[in-house]
Design a protein around this motif. Structure first.
Motif, mmCIF file in Angstrom:
data_model
loop_
_atom_site.group_PDB
_atom_site.id
_atom_site.type_symbol
_atom_site.label_atom_id
_atom_site.label_comp_id
_atom_site.label_asym_id
_atom_site.label_seq_id
_atom_site.Cartn_x
_atom_site.Cartn_y
_atom_site.Cartn_z
ATOM 1 N N TYR A 149 -63.765 131.403 73.342
ATOM 2 C CA TYR A 149 -63.435 132.448 74.303
ATOM 3 C C TYR A 149 -62.845 133.664 73.605
ATOM 4 N N ASP A 184 -69.174 132.426 84.801
ATOM 5 C CA ASP A 184 -68.894 131.108 84.261
ATOM 6 C C ASP A 184 -69.599 130.064 85.110
ATOM 7 N N PHE A 192 -60.541 130.995 79.513
ATOM 8 C CA PHE A 192 -60.932 132.379 79.260
ATOM 9 C C PHE A 192 -59.807 133.331 79.666
#
Length: 417
Positions: A370, A77, A40
């Protein structure tokens, strides 16, 4: 539900960099060493944005929360694949152990509610449902999303206190084949595919390793238990953490292997898809499943009289049940013949599909999962787009860590709902 027209996206490999206004600043609550966080962060930098601020889960759990600036865009996350974080969530010294998922759930959801400030991409109430399979199943069913039949969700849900209750469900609900799942498990942790014969024989396929002392371990090696006392011992040990039961739906096949799909939905739109195939009832890639041919699936759907857009629409309807969460991964179960589909699970952290680019017409062509999420955020904020902000429809298999002494055991499995 019709698939929405795609947002025009230039031909590129990453999101468009902001062109006006203050820079978009991301913060990620995650495990800094984890590849999810790294992927990410790479996407954010590729968009020409400042590197995201990484807030470690371990620090958040020890401090009882964290603070974020008013304009900071906060992504949560997975807390998985970190032994120290797992210890803080489950009080276990061995991350390969299965038990403790109820404690994990209680501490995780409480900690998410202790995050303060920022603009959230993951909603605390949504996450509380996504990480409880019983509540998630009931939410989907109430929205007329097709799901397997379950006696453990909804207004008339029954408790499962042990193997005796599972046996009673199999008999009284005419479910000779069913899945037993941890209510708060993920990545197939604690899942048993149970089947019984007319002669009374019983068999369970699972990644659970039953040790001689009765302890349960997650394993990369699938096992088949055929002694009922072993199956009962596993279920009785798991039951205090909460169990969810679902009818075992016969899956469609692809190349002679059982198949299902993981569909990623970003900001209300299905953007990425992976076919998972296996010779076992569990298709998880870390348990020996393989990626299948998506074009072959589209062809099979069309040959069965269906439309691929309708398949994606089922996943978008499931994601719409969680309107304040930007991205979810939907596990879609195709019935034999590829004409009917049911949603098996909706995963809060189901976007780890490295190098996979978006579906044609999704608005995420050329983007990984992402980059697609970063693009959605830029559209929301009105930066990085020529036409200004877009109005979203709604706000909206990991690499296991192996046990040091056993090449088959795998720990910290709570990586996706």
């Amino acid at each position: 539900m019709q698939v929405q027209p795609p947002v025009p996206v230039p031909d590129r490999t990453g999101p468009t960099a902001p062109t006006a206004g203050p820079p978009v600043c991301f913060a990620v609550v995650g495990n800094p060493e984890n590849r999810r966080v790294a992927l990410f962060a790479d996407g954010v930098r590729a968009a020409g944005l400042p590197a995201p601020r990484i807030v470690p889960w371990a620090e958040v759990l020890r401090a009882g929360g964290a603070d974020f600036a008013p304009g900071e865009i906060v992504r949560l996350d997975s807390p998985g694949e970190n032994p120290e974080v797992d210890r803080l969530l489950r009080d276990t010294g061995d991350p390969t152990r299965v038990e403790g998922s109820a404690r994990w759930y209680a501490r995780f959801t409480r900690t998410v509610r202790e995050l303060r400030g920022g603009v959230r991409l993951d909603d605390a109430d949504d996450l509380a449902v996504l990480f409880d399979k019983r509540r998630c199943h009931a939410t989907l069913a109430a929205a007329d999303v097709p799901v397997p039949r379950s006696p453990t969700s909804g207004a008339e849900a029954i408790p499962v206190r042990g193997w005796g209750d599972v046996r009673a469900v199999m008999r009284e609900h005419r479910m000779p084949r069913l899945f037993v799942k941890l209510a708060h498990g993920s990545s197939a942790s604690g899942v048993l595919a149970v089947e019984s014969s007319a002669a009374g024989r019983i068999r369970a396929t699972t990644s659970v390793e039953l040790a001689p002392d009765g302890a349960l371990f997650n394993s990369l090696k699938l096992r088949r238990y055929e002694r009922e006392r072993d199956i009962a011992a596993i279920v009785d040990t798991l039951a205090p953490d909460g169990l969810h039961l679902e009818r075992w739906l016969p899956k469609a096949s692809l190349g002679g292997r059982a198949a299902d799909l993981r569909i990623v939905v970003v900001d209300g739109r299905a953007t990425h898809a992976v076919v998972r195939t296996s010779t076992s009832p569990l298709t998880n890639l870390h348990l020996g499943g393989s990626r299948g041919d998506l074009d072959a699936v589209r062809d099979a759907v069309q040959a069965g009289g269906g439309r691929w857009s309708d398949v994606l629409a089922v996943c978008e309807r499931a994601a719409a049940c969680f309107p304040r969460t930007l991205c979810v991964g939907v596990d879609l179960l195709p019935a034999v013949g590829w004409r009917r589909f049911a949603v098996g699970e909706v995963n809060a952290f189901g976007d780890l599909l490295p190098r996979l680019t978006g579906l044609p017409g999704s608005g995420a062509e050329g983007l990984d999962t992402y980059a697609a999420q970063i693009t959605a955020v830029l559209h929301r904020t009105g930066t990085g787009t020529e036409g200004g902000p877009q109005q979203p429809s709604h706000r909206h298999p990991h690499h296991p860590q192996q046990h040091a002494h056993d090449p088959h055991r795998t720990g910290t499995t709570h990586a996706s709902a």
